[in-house]
Design a protein around this motif. Structure first.
Motif, short mmCIF file in Angstrom:
data_model
loop_
_atom_site.label_atom_id
_atom_site.label_comp_id
_atom_site.label_asym_id
_atom_site.label_seq_id
_atom_site.Cartn_x
_atom_site.Cartn_y
_atom_site.Cartn_z
N ALA A 40 4.60 -22.51 3.32
CA ALA A 40 5.73 -23.38 3.67
C ALA A 40 6.81 -23.35 2.60
O ALA A 40 7.99 -23.57 2.88
N GLU A 41 6.41 -23.04 1.35
CA GLU A 41 7.37 -23.03 0.24
C GLU A 41 8.23 -21.76 0.21
O GLU A 41 9.14 -21.64 -0.59
N GLY A 42 7.92 -20.77 1.08
CA GLY A 42 8.75 -19.56 1.17
C GLY A 42 8.38 -18.53 0.15
O GLY A 42 7.27 -18.54 -0.35
N PRO A 43 9.26 -17.62 -0.22
CA PRO A 43 10.64 -17.52 0.23
C PRO A 43 10.80 -16.93 1.63
O PRO A 43 11.87 -17.02 2.23
N GLY A 44 9.75 -16.34 2.19
CA GLY A 44 9.82 -15.81 3.55
C GLY A 44 9.42 -16.87 4.56
O GLY A 44 8.95 -17.95 4.20
N ALA A 45 9.63 -16.55 5.83
CA ALA A 45 9.24 -17.48 6.89
C ALA A 45 7.74 -17.72 6.83
O ALA A 45 6.95 -16.78 6.67
N GLU A 46 7.35 -18.97 6.94
CA GLU A 46 5.93 -19.34 6.84
C GLU A 46 5.09 -18.53 7.82
O GLU A 46 5.44 -18.39 8.99
N GLY A 47 4.00 -17.95 7.30
CA GLY A 47 3.06 -17.20 8.12
C GLY A 47 3.38 -15.71 8.22
O GLY A 47 2.54 -14.94 8.67
N THR A 48 4.59 -15.29 7.81
CA THR A 48 4.89 -13.86 7.86
C THR A 48 4.24 -13.16 6.67
O THR A 48 3.74 -13.80 5.74
N VAL A 49 4.25 -11.84 6.69
CA VAL A 49 3.51 -11.03 5.72
C VAL A 49 4.24 -10.98 4.37
O VAL A 49 5.34 -10.44 4.28
N GLN A 50 3.59 -11.55 3.37
CA GLN A 50 4.11 -11.46 2.00
C GLN A 50 3.73 -10.11 1.40
O GLN A 50 4.53 -9.46 0.74
N LEU A 51 2.50 -9.69 1.63
CA LEU A 51 2.05 -8.35 1.24
C LEU A 51 0.76 -8.05 2.00
O LEU A 51 -0.14 -8.88 2.06
N ALA A 52 0.71 -6.86 2.56
CA ALA A 52 -0.50 -6.42 3.27
C ALA A 52 -0.79 -4.98 2.88
O ALA A 52 0.10 -4.22 2.53
N SER A 53 -2.07 -4.67 2.96
CA SER A 53 -2.53 -3.30 2.71
C SER A 53 -3.34 -2.88 3.92
O SER A 53 -4.20 -3.63 4.39
N LEU A 54 -3.05 -1.69 4.43
CA LEU A 54 -3.84 -1.18 5.53
C LEU A 54 -4.23 0.25 5.22
O LEU A 54 -3.60 0.93 4.40
N LEU A 56 -4.70 3.78 7.07
CA LEU A 56 -4.46 4.57 8.28
C LEU A 56 -5.18 5.90 8.11
O LEU A 56 -4.71 6.77 7.37
N SER A 57 -6.33 6.00 8.73
CA SER A 57 -7.16 7.20 8.61
C SER A 57 -7.32 7.63 7.15
O SER A 57 -7.20 8.80 6.81
N GLY A 58 -7.54 6.66 6.27
CA GLY A 58 -7.78 6.93 4.87
C GLY A 58 -6.56 6.84 3.97
O GLY A 58 -6.69 6.83 2.75
N GLN A 59 -5.35 6.79 4.53
CA GLN A 59 -4.12 6.67 3.74
C GLN A 59 -3.76 5.20 3.58
O GLN A 59 -3.53 4.50 4.57
N THR A 60 -3.73 4.71 2.34
CA THR A 60 -3.35 3.32 2.10
C THR A 60 -1.84 3.17 2.26
O THR A 60 -1.06 3.96 1.73
N VAL A 61 -1.44 2.15 3.01
CA VAL A 61 -0.04 1.84 3.25
C VAL A 61 0.15 0.35 2.97
O VAL A 61 -0.65 -0.47 3.41
N LEU A 62 1.20 0.02 2.23
CA LEU A 62 1.54 -1.37 1.97
C LEU A 62 2.66 -1.80 2.90
O LEU A 62 3.52 -1.00 3.26
N CYS A 63 2.65 -3.09 3.29
CA CYS A 63 3.68 -3.63 4.18
C CYS A 63 4.12 -5.01 3.70
O CYS A 63 3.34 -5.75 3.11
N ILE A 64 5.35 -5.34 4.03
CA ILE A 64 5.92 -6.64 3.71
C ILE A 64 6.89 -7.03 4.81
O ILE A 64 7.48 -6.17 5.46
N ASP A 65 7.05 -8.33 5.02
CA ASP A 65 8.17 -8.86 5.78
C ASP A 65 9.15 -9.38 4.74
O ASP A 65 8.90 -10.40 4.09
N SER A 66 10.22 -8.65 4.53
CA SER A 66 11.19 -9.03 3.50
C SER A 66 11.92 -10.31 3.90
O SER A 66 12.44 -10.40 5.02
N PRO A 67 11.98 -11.28 3.01
CA PRO A 67 12.75 -12.49 3.32
C PRO A 67 14.26 -12.23 3.22
O PRO A 67 15.05 -13.00 3.76
N ALA A 68 14.65 -11.16 2.56
CA ALA A 68 16.08 -10.83 2.41
C ALA A 68 16.50 -9.86 3.51
O ALA A 68 15.76 -8.96 3.88
N LYS A 69 17.69 -10.07 4.03
CA LYS A 69 18.26 -9.13 4.99
C LYS A 69 18.91 -8.00 4.20
O LYS A 69 19.54 -8.23 3.18
#
Length: 132
Positions: A40-54, A56-69
């Motif tokens: 709730a404190e942000g800076p991104g919309a509550e519940g969106t991805v701050q940082l994720a790691s997945l 993909l067939s053995g390749q690590t990929v990082l993802c984020i929902d950027s709070p900045a446009k």
């Protein structure tokens, strides 16, 4: 061996989790390894991805929902290149990733592989799908 690691990092604006779930559903052995969310404190919309790691067939990929446009998004100058095992798998993944996206090179034999396509998915991420 150094402790340095290099991983692709995908920056979305609110669609990271949807994209990650699609990607891991398409490629065998793939999974979301970790995910942290904005509170709730942000800076991104509550519940969106701050940082994720997945993986993909053995390749690590990082993802984020950027709070900045930003004035930029994904470009085909960076793409994921996937060698697939069967024509059915290639066609299925191409159809799913191409839905709502843009086909850059339609499925075909371009001389360097039996079947190939290059597309941008609906999130703007670029994929080269190949049947060697």
């Amino acid at each position: 061996m150094s402790g340095t690691t290099i991983r692709p990092f995908l920056m979305f604006e609110g669609k990271a989790e949807e994209a990650m779930n699609l990607y891991v559903s398409l490629f065998p052995g793939s999974r979301v390894e970790s995910i942290s969310r904005y509170g709730a404190e942000g800076p991104g919309a509550e519940g969106t991805v701050q940082l994720a790691s997945l993986s993909l067939s053995g390749q690590t990929v990082l993802c984020i929902d950027s709070p900045a446009k930003h004035a930029f998004t994904f470009t085909p100058s960076f793409s994921f290149f996937a060698d697939l095992e069967t024509e059915d798998e290639l066609e299925r993944i191409a159809a799913t990733l191409g839905e709502g996206g843009t086909i850059l090179m339609p499925l075909g034999n371009y001389g360097f592989s039996r079947k190939f396509t290059w597309l941008n998915d609906r999130f703007g991420v670029s994929w080269q799908l190949n049947l060697p």
